[in-house]
Write a protein that holds these residues in place. Sequence first.
Motif, PDB file in Angstrom:
ATOM      1  N   LYS A   1       0.824  -1.219   0.000  1.00 54.86           N
ATOM      2  CA  LYS A   1       0.000   0.000   0.000  1.00 54.86           C
ATOM      3  C   LYS A   1       0.851   1.260   0.000  1.00 54.86           C
ATOM      4  O   LYS A   1       0.505   2.263  -0.616  1.00 54.86           O
ATOM      5  CB  LYS A   1      -0.923   0.012   1.232  1.00 54.86           C
ATOM      6  N   ALA A   2       1.985   1.210   0.715  1.00 56.14           N
ATOM      7  CA  ALA A   2       2.861   2.393   0.790  1.00 56.14           C
ATOM      8  C   ALA A   2       3.689   2.547  -0.489  1.00 56.14           C
ATOM      9  O   ALA A   2       4.382   3.557  -0.658  1.00 56.14           O
ATOM     10  CB  ALA A   2       3.782   2.273   2.005  1.00 56.14           C
ATOM     11  N   GLY A   3       3.663   1.529  -1.370  1.00 58.94           N
ATOM     12  CA  GLY A   3       4.407   1.613  -2.637  1.00 58.94           C
ATOM     13  C   GLY A   3       5.909   1.472  -2.457  1.00 58.94           C
ATOM     14  O   GLY A   3       6.689   1.996  -3.254  1.00 58.94           O
ATOM     15  N   ILE A   4       6.336   0.773  -1.389  1.00 58.83           N
ATOM     16  CA  ILE A   4       7.784   0.611  -1.152  1.00 58.83           C
ATOM     17  C   ILE A   4       8.153  -0.877  -1.076  1.00 58.83           C
ATOM     18  O   ILE A   4       7.300  -1.731  -0.845  1.00 58.83           O
ATOM     19  CB  ILE A   4       8.241   1.325   0.146  1.00 58.83           C
ATOM     20  N   THR A   5       9.437  -1.136  -1.277  1.00 55.07           N
ATOM     21  CA  THR A   5       9.936  -2.514  -1.296  1.00 55.07           C
ATOM     22  C   THR A   5      10.667  -2.838   0.005  1.00 55.07           C
ATOM     23  O   THR A   5      11.469  -2.030   0.474  1.00 55.07           O
ATOM     24  CB  THR A   5      10.973  -2.679  -2.445  1.00 55.07           C
ATOM     25  N   ALA A   6      10.412  -4.035   0.539  1.00 52.13           N
ATOM     26  CA  ALA A   6      11.292  -4.591   1.575  1.00 52.13           C
ATOM     27  C   ALA A   6      11.943  -5.818   0.959  1.00 52.13           C
ATOM     28  O   ALA A   6      11.254  -6.771   0.574  1.00 52.13           O
ATOM     29  CB  ALA A   6      10.505  -4.968   2.814  1.00 52.13           C
ATOM     30  N   LEU A   7      13.271  -5.787   0.846  1.00 45.06           N
ATOM     31  CA  LEU A   7      14.025  -6.934   0.341  1.00 45.06           C
ATOM     32  C   LEU A   7      14.614  -7.658   1.553  1.00 45.06           C
ATOM     33  O   LEU A   7      15.466  -7.111   2.254  1.00 45.06           O
ATOM     34  CB  LEU A   7      15.135  -6.438  -0.601  1.00 45.06           C
ATOM     35  N   LEU A   8      14.136  -8.881   1.794  1.00 44.38           N
ATOM     36  CA  LEU A   8      14.567  -9.615   2.986  1.00 44.38           C
ATOM     37  C   LEU A   8      15.711 -10.574   2.650  1.00 44.38           C
ATOM     38  O   LEU A   8      15.667 -11.282   1.644  1.00 44.38           O
ATOM     39  CB  LEU A   8      13.408 -10.432   3.556  1.00 44.38           C
ATOM     40  N   GLY A   9      16.716 -10.586   3.522  1.00 45.26           N
ATOM     41  CA  GLY A   9      17.769 -11.589   3.420  1.00 45.26           C
ATOM     42  C   GLY A   9      18.722 -11.388   2.267  1.00 45.26           C
ATOM     43  O   GLY A   9      18.874 -12.271   1.430  1.00 45.26           O
ATOM     44  N   SER A  10      19.405 -10.233   2.228  1.00 39.96           N
ATOM     45  CA  SER A  10      20.354  -9.975   1.145  1.00 39.96           C
ATOM     46  C   SER A  10      21.800 -10.078   1.646  1.00 39.96           C
ATOM     47  O   SER A  10      22.597  -9.163   1.495  1.00 39.96           O
ATOM     48  CB  SER A  10      20.078  -8.601   0.522  1.00 39.96           C
TER      49      SER A  10
END
Length: 400
Positions: free
Chosen positions: A131-140
């Motif tokens: 909804k906020a239009g942002i990405t969370a990339l987990l485990g990089s």
Amino acid sequence: MKKCMIIGCGGVASVAIHKCCQNSEVFEGIMIASRTKSKCDALKEKLQPTTKTVIETAQVNADNVDELIALIESYKPDVVLNLALPYQDLTIMDACLATKTHYVDTANYEPLDTAKFEYKWQWAYREKFEKAGITALLGSGFDPGVTGVFSAYAMKHEFDEINYIDILDCNGGDHGYPFATNFNPEINIREVSAKGSYIEDGKWVETEPMEIKRVYNFKGVGEKDMYLLHHEELESLALNIKGIKRIRFFMTFGQSYLTHLKCLENVGMTSIEPIMYEGKEIVPLQFLKAVLPDPASLGPRTVGKTNIGCIFRGKKDGKDKNYYLYNICDHQECYKEVGSQAISYTTGVPAMIGAMMIMNGTWKKAGVYNIEEFDPDPFMEALNKWGLPWEEDHDPVLVD
Ligand code: NDP
């Protein structure tokens, strides 16, 4: 100006910061924000003369959402790269949500009082991030991280379905101490003293700690004992890779490490239950961390190599197929380049690459995602370019 805020200034962060500074075209500005500001300032002093990246520093308590929000609002980064500890994942995600800033980390959330790491807490943010239009990339990091990218790459280019994955994490490094951990001792000991587990036919199978042992001959390292551990990427890969029947994780340990660990466990030093000591409450594992060598101090002493990768078994065009993707990394080479040993290096490089994928818009989708849910090709290319070249073997020795 493209900017990244890096939270934490420990072993992994130090490598990621060196790498951002080598990559000033993407990282035009970075802010190093951590609990102990003097560490951030020392790194800035060392690196600023060597790079076009404009480095700023700040003190922050990443357990405090309001403090994080204020700092993010004042610096306005494109991405926050969380390289503090797994306990801070949710507060940092909350601050990213409030400020609509992309989020990247290398380890999944773990509550301070239970040594149980799983994705459910972070996956619960999916809708909010979308909804906020942002990405969370987990485990990089590397594992999780590169192991997920390797899996997505194998799926895309080598297989129609992958039925078995064995992740093999070998550290053939020798630091000369009878007992020390290669990254944060508290996180490391919580991980290896927990029960082992793997996924078979969609279900978790639990083992006693270090119950399952195999011997494997690693290229660049030689023969090593390795033990089955629970590891966080098993949970997401079992869901995201098509056709998985079984997925396991093995890590190598030397006999001296295991004997010391058993002894420390037997006397209660690895416990996370607080105890009273001379009128003060202390957590035995945190006390142990204070007396062990700082992982950052192992760099100059560690010689040897790491070899981390994944063995895949599956089908292509109706035929059985095996495939092994791995990286070999030399502790001393890493130390020469960035002043850290290979464990921090193999995590810090993919952390920088993950942040870069989001900053330059190569990976773009709103929501919370594990790394294998993105196109692996640009990441694989970046690994070769930024110091973690990978090798492949189409006829690997399998693990029984
Ligand atoms: P370190 O302990 O060396 O560094 C952690 C840093 O975070 C320190 O600088 C510490 O500050 C800072 N920090 C801790 N708590 C807070 C807080 N409340 N507010 C602000 N800063 C804080 O750990 P590592 O560098 O070894 O590990 C970093 C992360 O990488 C961990 O989450 C670890 O699990 C993960 N990791 C992932 C791997 C992978 O392959 N995916 C492999 C290895 C690690 P201070 O300097 O004051 O102590």
